[in-house]
Motif scaffolding. Structure first.
Motif, short mmCIF file in Angstrom:
data_model
loop_
_atom_site.label_atom_id
_atom_site.label_comp_id
_atom_site.label_asym_id
_atom_site.label_seq_id
_atom_site.Cartn_x
_atom_site.Cartn_y
_atom_site.Cartn_z
N VAL A 45 -12.06 5.58 0.33
CA VAL A 45 -10.63 5.56 0.64
C VAL A 45 -9.80 5.29 -0.61
N HIS A 46 -10.17 4.31 -1.40
CA HIS A 46 -9.37 3.97 -2.58
C HIS A 46 -9.37 5.10 -3.60
N GLU A 47 -10.48 5.84 -3.69
CA GLU A 47 -10.54 6.96 -4.64
C GLU A 47 -9.65 8.11 -4.19
N VAL A 48 -9.60 8.36 -2.87
CA VAL A 48 -8.72 9.40 -2.35
C VAL A 48 -7.26 9.03 -2.61
N LEU A 49 -6.94 7.74 -2.52
CA LEU A 49 -5.56 7.29 -2.63
C LEU A 49 -5.04 7.26 -4.07
N ARG A 50 -5.91 7.07 -5.03
CA ARG A 50 -5.45 6.89 -6.41
C ARG A 50 -4.45 7.95 -6.87
N PRO A 51 -4.75 9.26 -6.70
CA PRO A 51 -3.80 10.26 -7.21
C PRO A 51 -2.55 10.45 -6.35
N VAL A 52 -2.59 10.03 -5.08
CA VAL A 52 -1.46 10.30 -4.19
C VAL A 52 -0.65 9.05 -3.87
N ALA A 53 -1.27 7.88 -3.90
CA ALA A 53 -0.57 6.63 -3.60
C ALA A 53 -1.27 5.50 -4.35
N PRO A 54 -1.12 5.45 -5.67
CA PRO A 54 -1.85 4.46 -6.47
C PRO A 54 -1.51 3.02 -6.14
N ASP A 55 -0.36 2.81 -5.48
CA ASP A 55 0.04 1.45 -5.12
C ASP A 55 -0.53 1.01 -3.77
N ALA A 56 -1.25 1.90 -3.08
CA ALA A 56 -1.78 1.57 -1.75
C ALA A 56 -2.83 0.47 -1.85
N ARG A 57 -2.84 -0.37 -0.84
CA ARG A 57 -3.79 -1.49 -0.77
C ARG A 57 -4.89 -1.14 0.23
N VAL A 58 -6.12 -1.50 -0.13
CA VAL A 58 -7.27 -1.15 0.71
C VAL A 58 -8.14 -2.38 0.91
N VAL A 59 -8.49 -2.62 2.16
CA VAL A 59 -9.48 -3.65 2.50
C VAL A 59 -10.67 -2.94 3.14
N TYR A 60 -11.82 -3.07 2.51
CA TYR A 60 -13.06 -2.60 3.09
C TYR A 60 -13.72 -3.74 3.84
#
Length: 252
Positions: free
Chosen positions: A68-83
């Motif tokens: 999930v965090h890798e998918v988000l990096r280019p489109v929403a680098p500020d997104a927070r992820v909890v696994y």
């Protein structure tokens, strides 16, 4: 196991052993694993485009190969992820794979106790549950054979979500190939005896959809993974050959 199916290196001997047993039952599992990863990528990008910047991935396993965090990096680098995972070995290994500067944490929690999960200090330290969040139950509920417990988990998570939050569910279904999915359930699910009878429950599409009662299921609904909002040039496989469905619902 999914990492092994896709030819990755982030797996353990027990994963490889179990995966080989599963392949004897369903040789198409590598293809389905690839489609599941593609679905997750499309879904996470969709959620980011919808403005979601908080993600909780429950039952994540190792967050590798398009996590999930890798998918988000280019489109929403500020997104927070909890696994979230209950396996301490997975949690330790997953933490070692993550970059220190990412707004990402991995917590050890058992989703069968959703209140404890939601109150985990590392989750509440990164995620504001008073704001919209994406809760990802990607290939997780299939591991919970008890329908009442699965419903309780989803209900409690739904109650905790703020309006505007989204819930993603993907789930193998019994409708297309009941014998295969029953055999796989015996491999994947805990064989603890419940009231004297081992539970190897595999849900139908209708039963999976009912888990989302109280939320608005977004188009195209609960569909085979390749058929969920395919990108350019997709799907590359016949959706009917994939006996896993997925969908996203929103809390109004």
């Amino acid at each position: 196991m999914a990492d092994y199916f896709m030819g990755g290196k982030d797996n353990f001997a027990a994963d490889r052993e179990a995966a080989e047993l599963a392949l004897q039952v369903a040789p198409d599992l590598p293809m389905i694993s690839r489609e599941a990863r593609k679905f997750l990528g499309r879904a996470v990008r969709f959620l980011a485009e919808a403005g979601i910047r908080q993600f909780i991935d429950v039952g994540c396993g190792l967050p590798t190969q398009g996590g999930v965090h890798e998918v988000l990096r280019p489109v929403a680098p500020d997104a927070r992820v909890v696994y979230v995972d209950s396996d301490p070995v997975v949690v330790v290994h997953a933490r070692a794979l993550l970059e220190a500067d990412d707004p990402v944490v991995v917590i050890q929690a058992d989703a069968r106790e959703p209140d404890d999960l939601l109150a985990h200090p590392d989750l509440t330290g990164l995620i504001d549950l008073d704001r919209p969040v994406a809760l990802l139950l990607h290939s997780f509920l299939v591991l919970i054979p008890e329908d009442d417990l699965a419903t309780h988990i989803v209900d409690r998570l739904r109650e905790a979500m703020a309006p505007g939050s989204h819930l993603l569910v993907s789930h193998a279904i019994a409708d297309p190939c009941p014998e295969v999915t029953e055999k796989l359930a015996r491999l994947y699910q805990d064989t603890e005896v419940v009231k004297g009878t081992p539970r190897h429950n595999v849900r139908t599409r209708a039963e999976v959809e009912r888990l989302l009662d109280g939320l608005d299921l977004l188009p195209p609904g609960m569909v085979e993974l390749p058929a969920w909002r395919p990108g350019a040039g997709e799907p590359t496989v016949d959706p009917e050959s994939v006996w896993v469905v997925g969908g996203i619902a929103v809390k109004r």
